[in-house]
Design an enzyme around this catalytic site. Structure first.
Site, PDB file in Angstrom:
ATOM      1  CG  ASP A 140     -52.755  32.561  -6.436  1.00 13.08           C
ATOM      2  OD1 ASP A 140     -52.972  32.285  -7.624  1.00 13.08           O
ATOM      3  OD2 ASP A 140     -53.217  33.573  -5.888  1.00 13.08           O
ATOM      4  CG  HIS A 215     -54.308  34.488 -10.092  1.00 14.64           C
ATOM      5  ND1 HIS A 215     -54.295  34.319  -8.723  1.00 14.64           N
ATOM      6  CD2 HIS A 215     -55.404  35.236 -10.355  1.00 14.64           C
ATOM      7  CE1 HIS A 215     -55.348  34.936  -8.197  1.00 14.64           C
ATOM      8  NE2 HIS A 215     -56.039  35.501  -9.174  1.00 14.64           N
ATOM      9  CB  SER A 545     -57.252  37.821  -7.246  1.00 12.67           C
ATOM     10  OG  SER A 545     -57.882  36.585  -7.242  1.00 12.67           O
TER      11      SER A 545
END
Length: 765
Positions: A140, A215, A545
């Site tokens: 990620d 994220h 996600s």
């Protein structure tokens, strides 16, 4: 004290031009693992460099063009080449495939309770020891190691099998890792040579495993974050935050940067993660579907699965578009997104006394000024983008001190709020369009705001258009749990059918992916905008996600409870135990209709049942190779994906009527076909003596017969096979049916807990 990033990518990005005058491009070069020329060199690195030596002019140093030398995920390397050099390299012996580097995108607290974790002394957490001893590798944007979700109080020692490192870099020391966050690395070479400079309004990047976008911190903590009391987003969604597998160890591989994630960097991370010793790989990364021999994630994950590593990927956010589901390899668990029954009501009271339902994470409940009645304005006309509230599109004289309506789409939801605030607006109503229908993805906006569904937006705009001086106020209701139907399918969740392999139903399952609260870095405000000066330890995000790490955490729990199980067994447990109904026992909805298998696959994850599935559909890596033969893949295409040199004609002769032992069932009737027979093999992982009987719900327009109807298992790990005959009805062409679905469930005769369910999908072409 908060670390301050100083190094900008613009200082690192440069454009290379070869001696031939061509602009260089990154290519992933795949070599034969038993290459005849490899024995001539002392190491694999020397062998890889020899290909560049033969391709480049004598003045150039081959190592200056080499980005990565791969060993575990594939045999090969990533390098910068001109078009002329590429042609020369392709012709060399032992080169089996060359692919251009590809840019992939990210598929951008309460969910553990919604999934039934933590509610009993005999639940999935207790049975799995909270996931202890298992290592989840997350590919990620990196991690914010100081987040309380990565504290290691009460964590067991780092597993002895772990061979990874804590790579130092900008504002990231080796001491940033601990017994929870046991490893961190970053992979930037593919990005460096391919990317333009970031735009001026972007957050500065850290050239290290440190997360600058949030994220990766969010997804890592969702998968395996520890228990954090009193977690909330500005007071909303307050409670104890837990990852799905709070006892697992986390290893972070930063492969995504300001413009996305390059396949050369992803492959390098998978390559290292395999040798580091991870048990689960979690990738909230993808795009549109690709043929498997062209898909670096599919190729790298096949090697990971061969090493016993479960690979969990996001399905993508291109829904509700048909055929949009990505990460479609049968050895990958592909995860779509669903909703929770947690709402954040922020209701609009229009001047006519009527109410419009909306949701918001803005902390307006404790701010009387946020609930003031204001003049309501929707700025339309012209080409400035004022309807969607582009930055600079809203004239100050029209919006100053008013509540502004902004249509959803084109630019980011939080960006719209900032545009309204910058223009002097006092509040915002974010209105869904026909694309998003009634789905509310909430944000902690920078000003009082709420998001409303499409039907409510039509009512609101009708009021504005038929009233001389429209006015409204927002009434913030905080957090409400358990009053709404859930799960439902997220509109954005990518859909099947599987574009390149209609015999495999994708996505596999859905998991919570809407309005998920998880850890957040301290360099960003809760909206993620550089202009947002507020600081929080948690924020809300939506996307497949967010669904992907929920499933990764559940896979880690199963791995801890059953360390000898294969990735296929773990995936089977997740799929056959999934729920096709919502928490009220009614069908899971997709907008205003029941969800189809192309939206939810086998259903919504249920970790309590997945940890003890009773029976599993196991698959050996060899069987995936046979499956690729049935798809008509060429010898070189199969070699590219699997590193196995096979003759499909011989394999198919030995495996007549082969069907992959997949936990879901997909049948395709081509023109003129009337019936099809498929086989499945179940392995007993429940009680030593177990009897199961089959229940079938036939799809419309087809008849399904199963033999035998009972399976009697006499010991653990015993496998028994059964056959399914699917016959197409006579009236399907008259009724113009092209898709139908049903289900097949093996019911344990002695308990109601073990129900092993497979969805059946039928397609007429």
């Amino acid at each position: 004290m908060e670390p301050k990033p100083q190094l900008l990518f613009s200082a690192l990005c440069f454009c290379l031009v070869s001696v031939y005058g061509d602009t260089l491009q990154t290519y992933i070069v795949q070599l034969h693992p038993q290459g005849v020329t490899s024995s001539l060199f002392p190491t694999k690195l020397h062998w890889h460099l020899s290909f560049l030596q033969q391709t480049l002019s004598s003045e150039e140093d081959p190592s200056s063009r080499l980005l990565y030398s791969y060993a575990s995920a594939i045999e090969g390397f990533a390098a910068q080449l001109s078009r002329t050099e590429l042609q020369s390299l392709r012709s060399l012996p032992d080169v089996i495939a060359v692919r251009p580097d590809r840019l992939h995108q990210l598929h951008t607290t309460y969910s553990y309770k919604f999934l039934g974790l933590g509610s009993s002394t005999n639940g999935a957490w207790v049975k799995s020891g909270f996931g202890r001893g298992t290592i989840i590798g997350v590919l990620d944007t990196g991690v914010w190691p100081e987040s309380p979700s990565f504290a290691d109080h009460g964590m067991p020692p780092v597993p002895k099998k772990w061979r990874g490192v804590c790579q130092e870099g900008q504002d990231f020391k080796a001491t940033s890792c601990n017994r929870k966050l046991i490893g961190a690395r970053f992979f930037i070479k593919g990005h460096h040579v391919s990317s333009a400079s970031p735009s001026a309004n972007m957050v500065d990047e850290y050239i290290s495993p440190r997360d600058s976008s949030g994220h990766g911190t969010h997804t890592s903590s969702t998968a395996g974050g520890v228990s954090v009391p009193m977690a909330s987003v500005l007071g909303n969604g307050a409670g104890v935050a837990h990852g799905m597998a709070p006892g697992t160890h986390i290893a972070v591989y930063k492969v995504c940067w300001f413009n996305g994630c390059y396949s050369s960097d992803i492959l390098a991370a998978m390559d290292i993660a395999i040798s580091d010793g991870v048990d689960v790989l979690s990738l909230s990364i993808g795009g549109f579907p690709l043929p498997l021999f062209d898909d670096s994630i599919a190729i790298g994950s096949f090697r990971a699965v061969e090493h016993g590593i479960s690979v969990i990927c996001a399905a993508g956010n291109s829904g509700p578009l048909e055929n949009s589901v990505a990460n479609i390899a049968p050895w990958i668990a592909t995860i779509g997104a669903g909703t929770l029954d947690r709402k954040f009501p922020a209701i609009v009271r229009m001047g006519n006394g009527e109410f419009v339902y909306g949701e918001s994470l803005f902390p307006g409940k404790r701010l009387p000024s946020a609930e003031k009645e204001l003049e309501l304005v929707y700025v339309t006309g012209g080409n400035s983008g004022s309807e969607v509230c582009f930055k600079g599109s809203l004239p100050k004289e029209k919006v100053q001190g008013k509540m502004v309506v902004c249509d959803r789409g084109v630019n980011g939801r939080a960006e719209k709020g900032l545009a309204v605030k910058d223009a002097g607006g006092a509040a915002m109503i974010l209105a869904n369009t026909e694309i998003n229908l009634e789905e509310d993805s909430v944000d902690a906006q920078v000003l009082p705001a709420t998001e409303i569904g499409y039907a409510e937006a039509i009512r609101l705009k009708t009021y504005i258009n038929t009233t001389g001086h429209p006015r409204a106020r927002i009434i913030f209701g905080g957090t409400v749990i358990g009053r709404s139907r859930a799960p439902e399918v997220a509109q954005f969740s990518a859909r099947g059918p599987n574009l390149y392999d209609d015999s495999i139903l994708k996505p596999d399952v859905i998991a919570p992916g809407v309005n998920i609260i998880a850890a957040w870095p301290q360099n960003l405000g809760p909206t993620g905008l550089p202009e947002d000066t507020r600081r929080v330890n948690f924020t809300v995000m939506s996307g497949t996600s967010m669904a992907c790490p929920h499933a990764s955490g559940i896979a880690a729990l199963i791995h801890s409870a059953h360390p000898g199980w294969t990735p296929a067994a773990i995936k089977s447990a997740i799929m056959t135990s999934a729920d096709a109904t919502d928490h009220r026992g009614k069908p899971i909805m997709d907008g205003n209709k029941p969800a189809a298998v192309f939206a939810i696959g086998a259903g919504h994850v249920n970790p309590i049942r997945a940890i003890d599935p009773g029976l599993i559909y196991d698959i050996r890596p060899d069987e995936y190779v046979i499956h690729l033969c049935t798809l008509g893949y060429t010898k070189s295409e199969i070699f590219t994906v699997t590193h196995r040199n096979v003759s499909c004609s011989g394999i198919l002769k030995m495996n007549r009527g082969f069907s992959l032992n997949y936990p879901s069932i997909s049948v395709v009737f081509k023109q003129g076909m009337k019936s099809k027979m498929i086989t499945r093999r179940l392995t007993n992982v429940g009680n030593p003596y177990s009897v199961y009987s089959v229940q079938v719900k036939s799809p419309e327009g087809a008849k399904v017969r199963v033999k035998p109807k009972r399976l009697i298992f006499k010991h653990i790990n015993q496998s028994l096979s059964y056959r399914i005959w699917v016959t197409s009805g006579k009236n399907t062409q008259k009724k113009k049916i092209s898709f139908a679905e049903g289900e097949l469930t093996w019911m344990n005769a002695h308990n109601n807990f073990h129900r092993v369910r497979s969805p059946i999908s039928i397609t007429w072409k």
